[in-house]
Design an enzyme around this catalytic site. Structure first.
Site, PDB file in Angstrom:
ATOM      1  N   ASP A 274       0.873  -1.172   0.000  1.00 24.38           N
ATOM      2  CA  ASP A 274       0.000   0.000   0.000  1.00 24.38           C
ATOM      3  C   ASP A 274       0.916   1.230   0.000  1.00 24.38           C
ATOM      4  OD1 ASP A 274      -2.128   1.751   0.037  1.00 24.38           O
ATOM      5  OD2 ASP A 274      -3.232   0.698   1.597  1.00 24.38           O
TER       6      ASP A 274
HETATM    7  C1  BGC Z   1      -5.200   3.133  -0.156  1.00 21.42           C
HETATM    8  C2  BGC Z   1      -5.281   2.128  -1.275  1.00 21.42           C
HETATM    9  C3  BGC Z   1      -5.163   2.840  -2.606  1.00 21.42           C
HETATM   10  C4  BGC Z   1      -3.845   3.597  -2.630  1.00 21.42           C
HETATM   11  C5  BGC Z   1      -3.585   4.318  -3.926  1.00 21.42           C
HETATM   12  C6  BGC Z   1      -3.991   4.034  -0.280  1.00 21.42           C
HETATM   13  O1  BGC Z   1      -4.058   5.100   0.609  1.00 21.42           O
HETATM   14  O2  BGC Z   1      -5.188   2.471   1.088  1.00 21.42           O
HETATM   15  O3  BGC Z   1      -6.491   1.436  -1.186  1.00 21.42           O
HETATM   16  O4  BGC Z   1      -5.265   1.934  -3.657  1.00 21.42           O
HETATM   17  O5  BGC Z   1      -3.854   4.554  -1.589  1.00 21.42           O
HETATM   18  O6  BGC Z   1      -4.406   5.410  -4.067  1.00 21.42           O
END
Ligand code: BGC
Length: 725
Positions: A274
């Protein structure tokens, strides 16, 4: 917040490999693994590291980040290797439609599907697959080849601010729906993730909390949802979570990534972090293959620091090669290296998918007979923007919808990311206008509901009042309670006191308390219903659509008996280390309520209809594989869809409730259908000593209208079985 600090760091980024779109190439004759191995062997280390460490391609104001030529604003970017036909990876959010981050791609709107909970409420994997395919096509048409979707975290806590993105509390339902959506996405030649691996069950302190749970119980609950989703969807990538799991950060958790995912499940794809979830280059050795959004980490760990470790011989070259091969094999398996189709997707066809998903996801919770509305008379709509449109959830999943300018309620403040994540966006799909179209002879008025007294006085002059109550949820925050905010409980009470023919339409991303339930005639749960939501709500109210949604999570009566009565970490400074225990293990939602003899406000699986269905008891069709049959019959006067649910309700003298089968079926009046359900033996098992163990015993199965409305049980003596993990 962290994103802003990261934004400053983004200025320092540079690229050694320029972006070049992948050439359209005929697929090579060999399989993805062989091809990945051959291509990886020809790569330089610079090219390898390009795939391992990527940026968030969002030039936040003040960050100084300049995107390489040809790279659109999007969540993730890794340069490709044009000389070897390896495409750059361009990753976009996500499950509810193609996201335009901060609207930095001017004018780029997309089909905005209903929230994950709405989709799950359809209990319709075929619909999830269509929805996934629509999003996949829209992603591909924009040049994206990775979709950061597949959110499948189970609803351990009814306050989790991201539950709306996910698929409810049950591993079978969530796993099947996620798997189907992923299949749809990947059918368009876009790699899908499944996320957030694992136990990212609340947003509060998500970066610093340590989720503590029994490992075996985790396998039977949350991990089973991932396992089923991976088996059925074959996603190219798994996105690991922000939180710690039993002491280790999820993205550096060797047990989770190496032992469970790669060894036991034989997952052939790659593990992507993540955004801001990596702490060290050593995460590579724990099973992480790729760092995403590296500006959000303290260091570009999988670039410079990992190169240094490799040079010092601290990381085996074979592990580096394996990580690259995993990425490539998914790209090839899905066809993400092939050119996008020339024709752009048809927005009208995708709007039809969004409309169908909204219709099938709406759950009629209560109906004293007032619904569907009759043609004549007068109706007053009260409350939150019902003249204009429908609410959506906030954060990285929020789509800028097709169909006109959304109405945005800005919380203010000069922190652009925080403001963007906290804003409330209403999609332009007016329940008021749609209802007027469906009931042309009725007098239909609107009251904004800012004053309960004024709304009640107006409601008294109409035959029917419909209060549109909302609760916004978004990534990065949770609610502390189950209450409707901004005095809406008082508004409903006042309107219902003035007019007993009051209906409540809820747009929420979680269960809410309903202190007014006894005073209203009907309650419609519409979740966040997406760009066509206003029309779908009006169709259900007017009876043009027979409601068929079923709750994908339990609505508790209160938080008192929840495993965590108070939300852990609420009010503490951001990133405070915190232990959060999950003593419920795999007894999530209705499983726990059944075990503890607690009655919910509305049960998992509950949903009313405008027609009536009768279910037979389950019958045994075959023992191996264990297959049960049941008959469902539409005994009412209208065509409609039912979702018979098959539950395990006990083993020996132990009550033990688990959903083991379901199917959505459309029936004409008087029509009946036999449904056959083959049971996944893992749903009868405990996970013990590294395997699924089905103990010998007498198992009882019943067909349910919900987890608490169960028919006559079938009892079967089953032999012991042991299944691999
Ligand atoms: C989120 C993810 C997301 C990623 C990219 C993160 O803050 O937890 O679910 O895909 O950002 O935007």
């Amino acid at each position: 917040m962290s994103l802003l600090r990261a934004a400053a760091l983004a200025a320092a980024l540079s690229f050694s490999v320029p972006f070049a779109p992948a050439a359209a190439r005929a697929p090579l004759p060999d399989d993805p693994d062989a091809r990945a191995a051959r291509v990886e062997a020809q790569m330089t280390d610079d090219e390898r590291f390009g795939l391992l460490s990527g940026i968030m391609a969002i030039p936040l104001p003040g960050s100084g980040l300049t995107l390489p030529a040809g790279v659109p604003v999007t969540a993730g970017y890794w340069p490709g290797v044009p000389r070897l036909g390896v495409p750059a990876l361009l990753a976009t959010d996500a499950s509810l439609g193609v996201v335009n981050p901060l609207q930095l791609r001017p004018g780029d709107t997309a089909t905005a599907l209903p929230s994950g909970l709405a989709l799950a409420a359809s209990f319709d994997p075929a619909l999830a697959e269509r929805a996934g395919a629509a999003i996949g096509r829209e992603a591909r048409a924009r040049g994206f080849n990775v979709l950061l979707g597949g959110g499948v975290n189970l609803a351990f806590d009814p306050r989790n601010g991201r539950n709306f993105e996910y698929l409810g509390e049950d591993p079978l339902l969530a796993g099947r729906m996620a798997g189907a959506a992923i299949r749809g996405v990947q059918s368009a030649g876009v790699v899908s993730t499944i996320k957030h691996f694992a136990l990212n069950a609340q947003e509060t302190q998500r970066m610093s909390l340590d989720a503590v749970i029994d490992r075996d119980a985790l396998r039977e609950g949350e991990l089973l949802a991932f396992q089923i989703g991976i088996e059925q969807g074959r996603p190219g990538a798994v996105m690991c979570a922000y939180n710690r799991l039993n002491g280790e950060r999820a993205c550096g958790n060797r047990w989770l990534l190496e032992d469970v995912l790669k060894r036991d499940w034989r997952f052939p794809g790659w593990v992507m972090s993540d955004w801001g979830a990596v702490d060290s280059p050593a995460f590579l050795l724990a099973g992480l293959d790729q760092q995403a959004g590296r500006q959000l980490d303290r260091e570009p760990w999988f670039d410079g620091p990992l190169r240094a470790q490799l040079a010092r011989g601290e990381v085996p070259r074979a592990r580096l090669a394996e990580a690259v091969r995993r990425i490539l094999r998914s790209v090839y398996a899905v066809g993400a290296d092939r050119a996008a189709p020339a024709a752009s997707p048809d927005p009208a066809a995708h709007a039809a998918v969004a409309l169908e998903a909204a219709r099938r996801g709406i759950v009629l919770l209560k109906n004293d007979g007032l619904l569907p509305l009759r043609e004549a008379g007068s109706v007053l709509l009260v409350g939150d923007n019902a003249d204009f449109g429908v609410l959506s959830g906030g954060g990285s999943s929020q789509v800028t919808p097709h169909g006109g300018r959304p109405r945005i309620v800005e919380p203010g403040g000069d922190d652009v990311i925080a403001a963007n994540f906290a804003r409330r966006l209403y999609m332009p799909s007016s329940p008021l206008l749609a209802l007027r179209g469906l009931l042309p002879a009725a007098r239909i008025g609107f009251h904004a509901g800012y004053s309960a007294d004024a709304a009640a006085a107006t409601a008294a002059r109409f035959d029917v009042a419909i209060v549109f109550a909302t609760r916004w949820e978004g990534e990065g925050s949770d609610h502390a309670t189950l209450e409707l905010p901004q005095g809406q409980d008082a508004l409903i009470q006042a309107v219902a006191a003035a007019n007993p023919r009051t209906i409540v339409v809820l747009q929420t991303g979680n269960p809410v308390a309903m202190p007014w339930l006894g005073a209203v005639a009907a309650v419609v749960q519409a979740w966040y219903p997406g760009q066509e939501g206003g029309r779908a709500i009006a169709e259900v109210l007017a009876g043009a659509v027979v409601p068929s949604g079923r709750l994908p999570l339990s609505f508790p009566r209160s938080l008192d008996a929840q495993p965590r009565a108070k939300l852990p970490g609420l009010g503490l400074p951001e990133r405070t280390p915190l232990r959060v225990d999950y003593p419920e293990g795999s007894f999530i939602g209705y499983r726990r309520l059944a075990r503890d003899g607690e009655v919910p406000l509305f049960a998992f699986g509950h949903g009313l209809s405008y027609t009536r269905f009768a279910h037979s008891a389950p019958r045994l069709l075959s023992r191996r594989p264990l297959t049960l049959a049941l008959t469902v019959r539409n005994e009412g006067a209208r065509a409609g869809a039912d979702v018979p649910q098959l539950y395990l309700v006990g083993r020996g003298s132990t009550p033990l409730q688990r959903l083991v089968g379901f199917e959505r079926v459309e029936l004409q009046p008087g029509e009946s259908r036999e449904l056959r359900m083959t049971l996944d033996p893992r749903l009868l098992a405990e996970f013990e000593r590294g395997a699924w163990q089905v103990p010998a015993g007498r198992y009882r199965f019943a067909v349910g209208r919900s987890a608490i409305e169960l028919g006559e049980a079938l009892e079967l003596q089953l032999p012991a079985r042991r299944l691999p993990p």
